[in-house]
Design an enzyme around this catalytic site. Structure first.
Site, PDB file in Angstrom:
ATOM      1  CE  LYS A 275      -2.840   4.996   0.964  1.00  0.00           C
ATOM      2  NZ  LYS A 275      -4.312   4.745   0.933  1.00  0.00           N
TER       3      LYS A 275
ATOM      4  CG  ASN B  54       0.383   4.851   3.521  1.00  0.00           C
ATOM      5  OD1 ASN B  54      -0.305   5.453   4.348  1.00  0.00           O
ATOM      6  ND2 ASN B  54      -0.046   3.768   2.892  1.00  0.00           N
TER       7      ASN B  54
ATOM      8  CG  ASP C  36      -1.359   2.231   6.595  1.00  0.00           C
ATOM      9  OD1 ASP C  36      -1.519   1.141   7.181  1.00  0.00           O
ATOM     10  OD2 ASP C  36      -2.280   2.799   5.994  1.00  0.00           O
TER      11      ASP C  36
ATOM     12  CG  ASP D 288      -2.132   0.952   1.007  1.00  0.00           C
ATOM     13  OD1 ASP D 288      -2.447   1.271  -0.158  1.00  0.00           O
ATOM     14  OD2 ASP D 288      -2.739   1.371   2.010  1.00  0.00           O
TER      15      ASP D 288
ATOM     16  CB  THR E 146      -4.394   2.853  -2.650  1.00  0.00           C
ATOM     17  OG1 THR E 146      -4.404   2.632  -1.236  1.00  0.00           O
ATOM     18  CG2 THR E 146      -5.135   4.142  -2.949  1.00  0.00           C
TER      19      THR E 146
END
Length: 447
Positions: free
Chosen positions: A240, A243, A263, A238, A281
């Site tokens: 992105k 984060n 995260d 994840d 995501t």
């Protein structure tokens, strides 16, 4: 750590969660004993002296592995609890955060930390500032109400335990540090580094300027952390912009940007060569994941490529708005790397890196190790002083936009939104803000 995100259609990973893998540190090397020049000869015979030194060395070596004497605690107090050995340092091979469980866990937390003001409230947790009573250092405490999670978010508790297990096994300057975890029947208290600098991209927007060599330095730190994670067989899944947080805002122009990955709720310890769960995501998902195929750690380097593209160009590289599983033909036509007109001065080396990271074939895609060795990432081929257009095109986070709209006068002389009702960053003129493109840096929650 993603406490404010909502994870719709989130799937448990292959009927399991990320299991802890611990970082074993090599024992500290002992320096050889030697007498300085000119000292008198020892009174004891040489054989006795050697025996004495060997015995002393054995004691010192035992202290290094004994949790009571060990100094490799990263500043965290860790004492053996004979009543609850589960909480002792012997059960913490990583040498880092301890998980305290039991009815008295909250009392243990309150004895060590003083809760301060609320920093943020999310759908799954509340984050407070807290202070270590001994050291007076400030940290962040995320408080999770287990009953609320179990009632409202099916499977979310597994995600928190996944994050805890992953962070306990990681120790890298570009990864957020976990200090302590306290688990009671009702709540989980997670003590972490306090990230006071906010999101990396908000800093870039507010700074107003970014050069290629500055961007290269940032990417180098994130890529180094990714190499470290992958060496431990942990895939983040994840990655992105949301984060990537800053430890603090750099005060001076020459100060280094201290960026950290956060995260790890969707991370996985890769005990097999491939994984299968569909999560992450949209906008940052690799093609093989979108196609619901087996995937490897290469999904992280694809996400890294998307982040680098946004950092350099200010928009997403592809229009990822499809709600269907793309075919091979659609993947080949959809994920064609094109650069926007405002990125025409981007160096050839930066474009080469992006083409290697955003390769639709995961077998040919750059690994994290290859990316870290790329001339642009090392800084050798990143032009100094080459200003990028991205700070004027990246959309700030909702909190920053709201703050700007309250404090910045619009064209009518009033504080708030502009006449068009759109937020315009302070380094972009109203005329430039009028045109929009599909390939914008949008903020989405994990799925």
């Amino acid at each position: 750590m993603g406490g404010g995100q909502s994870h719709d259609n989130w799937e448990d990973d292959d009927n399991g969660v990320c299991k802890p893998c611990f970082l074993f540190k090599a024992p500290m090397s002992r320096s050889k004993r030697s007498d300085p020049m000119g000292t008198p000869m020892p009174e004891t015979p040489i054989v006795d002296r050697r025996k004495r030194d060997a015995a002393a060395a054995k004691i010192q070596e035992s202290k290094k592995t004994d949790p009571v004497f060990s100094s490799q605690y990263f500043g965290i107090e860790k004492e053996v609890d004979p009543k609850n050995p589960k909480n002792s340092a012997k059960n913490n091979p990583s040498g880092r955060a301890i998980v305290h469980e039991g009815q008295d866990a909250e009392q243990q937390m309150q004895a060590k930390y003083q809760m301060m003001e609320v920093l943020g409230v999310g759908s799954t947790s509340t984050c407070h500032r807290c202070v270590d009573k001994r050291s007076n250092l400030h940290y962040a405490c995320k408080i999770i109400d287990k009953k609320v999670i179990e009632d409202r978010f099916q499977g979310m508790m597994d995600q928190f335990h996944t994050e805890i297990d992953a962070l306990r096994s990681l120790d890298h300057p570009a990864i957020i540090q976990l200090l302590d975890v306290y688990i009671t029947q009702q709540k989980i208290f997670i003590i972490m580094e306090l990230m006071e600098g906010g999101e990396l991209f908000d800093y870039v927007v507010q700074k107003g300027t970014l050069t290629e060599d500055e961007a290269s330095s940032i990417v180098r730190k994130v890529t180094g952390a990714l190499v470290y994670m992958h060496e431990k067989n942990i895939v983040h899944r994840d990655l992105k912009p949301e984060n990537l947080l800053l430890r603090r805002i750099p005060r001076n122009a020459g100060d280094s940007v201290e960026v950290k990955i956060i995260d790890f709720g969707l991370s996985k310890l890769m005990q097999e060569p491939v994984a299968r769960s569909f999560l992450g995501t949209r906008g940052y998902l690799a093609p093989e994941m979108l196609q619901r195929r087996d995937y490897t750690k290469a999904v992280d380097t694809w996400a890294l490529g998307v982040i680098v593209f946004v950092l350099l160009c200010g928009c997403l590289p592809f229009d990822d708005d499809s709600q269907t599983v793309p075919s091979d033909d659609l993947v080949r036509t959809k994920f064609v790397l094109r650069f926007p007109r405002w990125a025409k001065n981007l160096s050839a080396s930066a474009k080469d890196l992006l083409s290697k990271l955003l390769n639709v074939n995961p077998g040919e895609r750059y690994s994290a190790e290859q990316a870290l060795a790329h001339p642009w990432v090392t800084g050798k081929a990143a032009p100094k002083g080459n200003l990028l257009a991205s700070p004027g095109r990246i959309r700030a986070s909702p909190n920053v936009r709201a703050k700007q709209n309250r404090s910045t006068p619009n064209r009518n002389g009033r504080h708030g939104a502009t006449g068009s009702g759109k937020y315009i960053p302070p380094n972009r003129s109203p005329a430039a803000g009028g045109a929009t493109t599909k390939r914008v840096m949008v903020r989405k929650t994990s799925i």
